[in-house]
Design an enzyme around this catalytic site. Structure first.
Site, short mmCIF file in Angstrom:
data_model
loop_
_atom_site.label_atom_id
_atom_site.label_comp_id
_atom_site.label_asym_id
_atom_site.label_seq_id
_atom_site.Cartn_x
_atom_site.Cartn_y
_atom_site.Cartn_z
N ARG A 67 0.83 -1.21 0.00
CA ARG A 67 0.00 0.00 0.00
C ARG A 67 0.86 1.25 0.00
O ARG A 67 1.47 1.60 1.03
CB ARG A 67 -0.90 -0.01 1.23
CG ARG A 67 -1.78 1.22 1.44
CD ARG A 67 -2.87 1.33 0.41
NE ARG A 67 -3.79 0.20 0.50
CZ ARG A 67 -4.71 -0.05 -0.43
NH1 ARG A 67 -4.80 0.73 -1.50
NH2 ARG A 67 -5.50 -1.08 -0.31
N ARG A 90 1.26 -6.37 -9.82
CA ARG A 90 1.70 -5.76 -8.57
C ARG A 90 1.87 -6.78 -7.45
O ARG A 90 2.35 -6.43 -6.36
CB ARG A 90 0.73 -4.66 -8.12
CG ARG A 90 -0.68 -5.12 -7.80
CD ARG A 90 -1.52 -3.98 -7.30
NE ARG A 90 -2.88 -4.40 -7.00
CZ ARG A 90 -3.73 -3.69 -6.26
NH1 ARG A 90 -3.35 -2.55 -5.72
NH2 ARG A 90 -4.96 -4.12 -6.04
N HIS A 168 0.05 3.63 -10.40
CA HIS A 168 -0.87 4.06 -9.35
C HIS A 168 -0.12 4.83 -8.26
O HIS A 168 -0.10 4.47 -7.09
CB HIS A 168 -1.53 2.80 -8.77
CG HIS A 168 -2.77 3.03 -7.97
ND1 HIS A 168 -2.80 3.83 -6.86
CD2 HIS A 168 -4.01 2.55 -8.12
CE1 HIS A 168 -4.01 3.81 -6.36
NE2 HIS A 168 -4.78 3.05 -7.12
N ASP A 213 -12.60 9.85 -6.68
CA ASP A 213 -12.14 8.67 -7.42
C ASP A 213 -12.58 8.87 -8.87
O ASP A 213 -13.64 8.42 -9.28
CB ASP A 213 -12.77 7.40 -6.82
CG ASP A 213 -12.10 6.14 -7.32
OD1 ASP A 213 -12.36 5.06 -6.75
OD2 ASP A 213 -11.32 6.23 -8.29
N GLU A 272 -2.60 9.17 -11.03
CA GLU A 272 -2.11 7.97 -11.71
C GLU A 272 -2.13 8.14 -13.23
O GLU A 272 -3.19 8.33 -13.82
CB GLU A 272 -3.02 6.79 -11.31
CG GLU A 272 -3.26 6.68 -9.81
CD GLU A 272 -4.48 5.85 -9.45
OE1 GLU A 272 -5.14 6.15 -8.43
OE2 GLU A 272 -4.82 4.93 -10.23
#
Ligand code: TA6
Length: 313
Positions: A67, A90, A168, A213, A272
Site C-alpha cells: 500500500r 503488482r 498508481h 475517485d 495515476e
C-alpha cells in the site's frame, strides 16, 4: 544488510527479507524498488525527504499488494475485467533484466535498473497470454524519477491481447486540504463514485474536501500537484498514457482499508498516469511503451496561486 553492488544500482534485503533495488544519485537522493510487484516504494530528494506516501500499515507479504509508493496496474485497471482488482503485476515477483533491449538513459551518471515480468503457469490459466513486461526505473541527476514500461505480446498462437494500465502513484502531501492539481481543468472524467458516469470538470484547479475517485480522459501530458504547505510542486509527465486517475479515499473509506492508517488520507494523494478509456491491443510481436517522469520542484507561491502556465509549459 549486505548490499550487492552493481554499476548503476545495489541489490539489498528489504522488509520481510524481500529483495529490493536501491538507486542513488547522491548522499540523499535515492529511490527503492521491490522485486515484489516491481514496486517503487521510496523516492527521496536532495534533503533525504520522502516524496512518496507509503502506508505505515503496508503489508510486505505476497499476495497482498504493497500500500503506497507506485503500484503497477496491469493487465487490468481496477475492476475493468475478470481479473483481481488492478491485475496481477503488482503481486508477482519480478526479476532483474540482465539483457534489456536498448533504451536511452535519462540520467548520467546512470542510476537505473531494468526489471522484467513474464506470466507464470497460473497466470496463463486466468489470462492466457504470453508477454514480456520490461520496466526501467531511472533516477536522474536532478532527482527526477522515470519509469519506462515496455510490454510485448509474445504469444506464439497468433492471438492479440488487450489490456488497461496505470502507474498508481501515491504522492506524499503535507495536508490534502491545501493541495491543488493543475492541468485537468475542463476535462471529461468518469466518476468511480457514480457508476463511472461521465461528467466535465469545472474550470478551476482541483482541490480536495471529500472522497474522490475520478478517471480524467485524454489529459495533457503534464499535470502539476501543488503542495502549498511544503512549497513543493510535483510535475507528472507521461507518454503513451492518455488518462489520469485522481484518488483519495477520505475518512470513511480509509477506515474500510485495513492497510491504510485512518488519518493517512490527509497526507496522500494518488495521481495515476493511466490507459483506461481506450484499452491497448497488441498483436504478437508488437510492443507498447508507457513512460512516467516525476519531478519535485520548489514552488514559489505568491497568493497561493501558482501560475499553471509556468509549471505546465
Ligand atoms: O485508482 C483508484 C482505485 O481504483 C480506487 O477505486 C481504489 O480502489 C484504489 O484504486 C485502491 O485500490 P486497491 O486495490 O489498491 O485497494
Amino acid at each position: 544488510m549486505a548490499a550487492t553492488e552493481h554499476p548503476s544500482f545495489a541489490l539489498a534485503k528489504g522488509i520481510n527479507g524481500l529483495d529490493k533495488i536501491v538507486l542513488r544519485q547522491s548522499r540523499y537522493r535515492s529511490a527503492e524498488v521491490y522485486l515484489y510487484g516491481g514496486h517503487v516504494t521510496s523516492w527521496k530528494n536532495e534533503n533525504g525527504e520522502e516524496l512518496l506516501y507509503l502506508s505505515s500499515k503496508a503489508i510486505f507479504k505476497p499476495p497482498k499488494p504493497i500500500r503506497g509508493g507506485i503500484p503497477l496496474c496491469f493487465p487490468q485497471f481496477s475492476n475493468l475485467g475478470t481479473l483481481e482488482s488492478h491485475g496481477f503485476a503488482r503481486n508477482r515477483i519480478w526479476e532483474v533484466d540482465a539483457s534489456p533491449p536498448p533504451l536511452p538513459t535519462y540520467s548520467s551518471p546512470n542510476a537505473f535498473v531494468d526489471l522484467i515480468l513474464r506470466p507464470t503457469e497460473d497466470d496463463l490459466k486466468t489470462w492466457p497470454h504470453n508477454f514480456e513486461f520490461r520496466m526501467r526505473v531511472d533516477l536522474g541527476s536532478e532527482g527526477e524519477l522515470t519509469l519506462t514500461s515496455r510490454i510485448r505480446n509474445t504469444n506464439a498462437d497468433g492471438k492479440p491481447f488487450t489490456f488497461t494500465f496505470a502507474y498508481h502513484t501515491y504522492f506524499s502531501v503535507s495536508d490534502i486540504s491545501e493541495v491543488r492539481v493543475e492541468g485537468l481543468e475542463t476535462l471529461d472524467y468518469l466518476d468511480n463514485l457514480k457508476n463511472r458516469e461521465r461528467f466535465t470538470e469545472q474550470g478551476d484547479a482541483i482541490t480536495f474536501e471529500s472522497e474522490i475517485d475520478k478517471i480524467y480522459l485524454s489529459t495533457p501530458t503534464k499535470i502539476a500537484i501543488l503542495d502549498h504547505e511544503k512549497k513543493r510542486t510535483f510535475v507528472v509527465r507521461k507518454d503513451g498514457l492518455a488518462d489520469a486517475v485522481v484518488w483519495n479515499p477520505w475518512d470513511k473509506k480509509s477506515k474500510s482499508i485495513s492497510d491504510l492508517g485512518d488519518e493517512d488520507y490527509k497526507h496522500m494523494l494518488c495521481v495515476e498516469a493511466a490507459a483506461v478509456e481506450r484499452p491497448i491491443t497488441l498483436k504478437p510481436g508488437e510492443e507498447w511503451k508507457g513512460r512516467l517522469e516525476l519531478s519535485a520542484v520548489p514552488s514559489s507561491y505568491s497568493s497561493g496561486q501558482l501560475d499553471p502556465k509556468k509549471v505546465l509549459q
